[in-house]
Design an enzyme around this catalytic site. Structure first.
Site, PDB file in Angstrom:
ATOM      1  N   ILE A   1       1.038  -1.251   0.121  1.00 39.10           N
ATOM      2  CA  ILE A   1      -0.011   0.012   0.150  1.00 39.10           C
ATOM      3  C   ILE A   1       0.796   1.164   0.046  1.00 39.10           C
ATOM      4  O   ILE A   1       0.694   2.100  -0.830  1.00 39.10           O
ATOM      5  CB  ILE A   1      -0.984   0.000   1.252  1.00 39.10           C
ATOM      6  CG1 ILE A   1      -1.949  -1.214   1.020  1.00 39.10           C
ATOM      7  CG2 ILE A   1      -1.780   1.313   1.234  1.00 39.10           C
ATOM      8  CD1 ILE A   1      -2.769  -1.578   2.480  1.00 39.10           C
TER       9      ILE A   1
ATOM     10  N   PHE B   1     -10.823  -0.516   2.159  1.00 40.38           N
ATOM     11  CA  PHE B   1     -10.732  -1.423   1.214  1.00 40.38           C
ATOM     12  C   PHE B   1     -12.051  -1.507   0.329  1.00 40.38           C
ATOM     13  O   PHE B   1     -12.052  -2.447  -0.643  1.00 40.38           O
ATOM     14  CB  PHE B   1     -10.572  -2.939   2.079  1.00 40.38           C
ATOM     15  CG  PHE B   1     -11.933  -3.147   2.708  1.00 40.38           C
ATOM     16  CD1 PHE B   1     -12.309  -2.621   3.989  1.00 40.38           C
ATOM     17  CD2 PHE B   1     -12.828  -4.022   2.228  1.00 40.38           C
ATOM     18  CE1 PHE B   1     -13.448  -2.610   4.530  1.00 40.38           C
ATOM     19  CE2 PHE B   1     -14.094  -4.355   2.726  1.00 40.38           C
ATOM     20  CZ  PHE B   1     -14.318  -3.770   3.924  1.00 40.38           C
TER      21      PHE B   1
ATOM     22  N   GLU C   1     -12.430  -0.016  17.631  1.00 41.12           N
ATOM     23  CA  GLU C   1     -13.452  -0.054  16.461  1.00 41.12           C
ATOM     24  C   GLU C   1     -14.388  -1.315  16.438  1.00 41.12           C
ATOM     25  O   GLU C   1     -15.609  -1.124  16.052  1.00 41.12           O
ATOM     26  CB  GLU C   1     -12.841   0.037  14.947  1.00 41.12           C
ATOM     27  CG  GLU C   1     -11.840  -1.111  14.643  1.00 41.12           C
ATOM     28  CD  GLU C   1     -11.612  -0.856  13.140  1.00 41.12           C
ATOM     29  OE1 GLU C   1     -10.789   0.173  12.993  1.00 41.12           O
ATOM     30  OE2 GLU C   1     -11.688  -1.810  12.497  1.00 41.12           O
TER      31      GLU C   1
ATOM     32  N   HIS D   1     -13.590   2.074   8.525  1.00 40.05           N
ATOM     33  CA  HIS D   1     -12.650   0.947   8.188  1.00 40.05           C
ATOM     34  C   HIS D   1     -13.297   0.769   6.510  1.00 40.05           C
ATOM     35  O   HIS D   1     -13.590  -0.554   6.498  1.00 40.05           O
ATOM     36  CB  HIS D   1     -12.902  -0.383   8.998  1.00 40.05           C
ATOM     37  CG  HIS D   1     -11.504  -0.978   8.818  1.00 40.05           C
ATOM     38  ND1 HIS D   1     -10.777  -1.846   9.862  1.00 40.05           N
ATOM     39  CD2 HIS D   1     -10.875  -1.331   7.652  1.00 40.05           C
ATOM     40  CE1 HIS D   1      -9.761  -2.393   9.628  1.00 40.05           C
ATOM     41  NE2 HIS D   1      -9.915  -2.326   8.004  1.00 40.05           N
ATOM     42  N   GLN D   2     -12.943   1.679   5.899  1.00 40.86           N
ATOM     43  CA  GLN D   2     -13.969   1.853   4.471  1.00 40.86           C
ATOM     44  C   GLN D   2     -12.737   1.696   3.597  1.00 40.86           C
ATOM     45  O   GLN D   2     -13.056   1.554   2.175  1.00 40.86           O
ATOM     46  CB  GLN D   2     -14.439   2.971   4.354  1.00 40.86           C
ATOM     47  CG  GLN D   2     -15.635   3.180   3.384  1.00 40.86           C
ATOM     48  CD  GLN D   2     -16.327   4.461   3.166  1.00 40.86           C
ATOM     49  OE1 GLN D   2     -16.376   5.336   4.345  1.00 40.86           O
ATOM     50  NE2 GLN D   2     -16.155   4.959   2.038  1.00 40.86           N
TER      51      GLN D   2
ATOM     52  N   THR E   1      -4.847   4.925   7.902  1.00 44.05           N
ATOM     53  CA  THR E   1      -5.488   3.851   7.360  1.00 44.05           C
ATOM     54  C   THR E   1      -4.999   2.492   7.634  1.00 44.05           C
ATOM     55  O   THR E   1      -5.465   1.517   6.772  1.00 44.05           O
ATOM     56  CB  THR E   1      -5.694   4.137   5.850  1.00 44.05           C
ATOM     57  OG1 THR E   1      -4.460   4.019   5.259  1.00 44.05           O
ATOM     58  CG2 THR E   1      -6.415   5.353   5.378  1.00 44.05           C
TER      59      THR E   1
END
Ligand code: NAI
Length: 329
Positions: free
Chosen positions: A154, A298, A263, A295-296, A232
């Site tokens: 990443i 991906f 979370e 946690h978006q 992230t």
């Protein structure tokens, strides 16, 4: 193989259903894997779990007693699984080491741009028919120093994108990737220097015992005044309270968080009709210079395709050979 798929959501179930597999019996459960729900895995050969699930020592013991031999992780990270315990119980664990590094890197850039150019604030104003510009000033990304902590799959994509924006990209990683130096003029340095020099810092490394609270009060103190911080990766890499203190003092000018240390049980759920019990998260939602996504990073079609197809491949290989190329233990 008979596989229980925990924490299935409306966003990923269609991707499983698209893959027509006759070799396995897949049974979907909306429930998160926990000590209370582990019994659902009784008589299954394997389970497939998500980042919101837990497979700690207690849960692994339960799964073992129910006959589970394989755990397919629908994620890159495996900080939610006690790998040593799984190994001791002879439960194989495999992850999805790569699905779309672009999804996460692009979400990181989306957060940088949205925070810098105050897009959420502007949109809220426009919806109230307030077309004024006061307080919306950002800065050019061109020429700014961005520090990437973790230049794996990443972090490497992020370096490429930010190099394209004209940023000076510096990085800290325990293993240097020499091709990034020539391709994107990336310069490796140590963590302290990265913190001192960066206008923007992005976290792109796994959570483990070495990286827990890597970003803490001491590290924040040496950062540039007004630094932007983006996480992230995993919530536990950041000491959230230290970041809140720094946001209050202005040391950190803005914070993009796609992950949060507490979370579990919150992200991925619609809690709009209940009272948010986490006071720290509730406080963070009130800061206009904090952008939170649940946690978006991906969540792209390509990434979901990759997650599901690799999960099925791992299960296929376990069935045929008893091991998979993505085995962690
Ligand atoms: P990767 O394994 O390709 O890269 C991780 C990099 O971190 C490696 O270069 C490694 O050497 C470095 N690293 C590990 N421990 C370190 C330490 N103690 N100090 C310095 N560097 C260290 O992983 P990838 O695919 O780039 O993913 C990175 C992380 O992003 C994952 O571990 C996961 O936690 C997170 N992630 C978050 C997602 C989201 O939706 N928010 C989705 C996918 C991954």
């Amino acid at each position: 193989m008979k596989v229980a798929i925990f924490s299935i959501h409306s966003f990923d179930r269609p991707f499983f259903e698209k893959i027509k597999t006759n070799s396995h019996e897949l049974v979907y459960f909306k429930e998160q894997l926990s000590a209370e729900t582990a019994y659902l895995a009784k008589d299954f050969d394997g389970i497939a779990i998500f980042t919101s699930d837990s497979a700690n020592e207690e849960i692994l013991n339960l799964l073992h007693s129910y006959g589970v031999k394989f755990i397919a992780l629908r994620s890159v990270g495996y900080d939610h699984v006690d790998i040593d315990k799984a190994t001791e119980l002879k439960i194989k664990v495999a992850n999805v080491p790569e699905y779309s590094p672009f999804a996460i890197a692009e979400h990181t850039v989306a957060m940088i741009l949205a925070l810098n150019r105050k897009l959420i604030l502007a949109d809220n104003r426009i919806k109230r028919h307030d077309f004024s510009l006061g307080g919306l000033t950002g800065f050019d990304l061109n020429g700014k120093t961005v520090g990437i902590i973790g230049t794996g799959k990443i972090g490497s994509v992020l370096a490429k994108i930010l190099h394209g924006f004209g940023c000076k990209v510096i990085a800290y990683d325990k293993i240097e990737e020499s091709s990034l130096k020539s391709k994107y003029a990336l310069h490796y340095t140590n963590l302290d220097e990265l913190c001192k020099q960066s206008d923007i810092i992005s976290l792109n490394l796994p959570l483990n015992k070495d990286t827990k609270y890597l970003i803490n009060e001491q590290q924040i103190t040496i950062m540039k005044n007004g630094v932007m911080l983006i996480n992230t990766a995993r919530g536990g890499i950041v000491n959230t309270q230290s970041v809140i203190n720094a946001l209050k003092s202005g040391k950190i000018s803005s914070f993009g968080m796609d992950v949060y240390e507490n979370e579990k049980g919150v992200f991925f759920h619609d809690l709009s009709k209940s009272i948010l019990e986490d006071d720290t998260l509730a406080l963070l939602t009130t800061f206009s210079n904090v952008l939170i996504t649940a946690h978006q990073s991906f969540l792209t079609n390509e990434a979901l395709d990759g997650i599901v197809s690799t999960t099925i491949k791992n299960i296929d290989q376990w069935q045929k050979e008893g091991k998979s190329v993505n085995d962690i233990n």
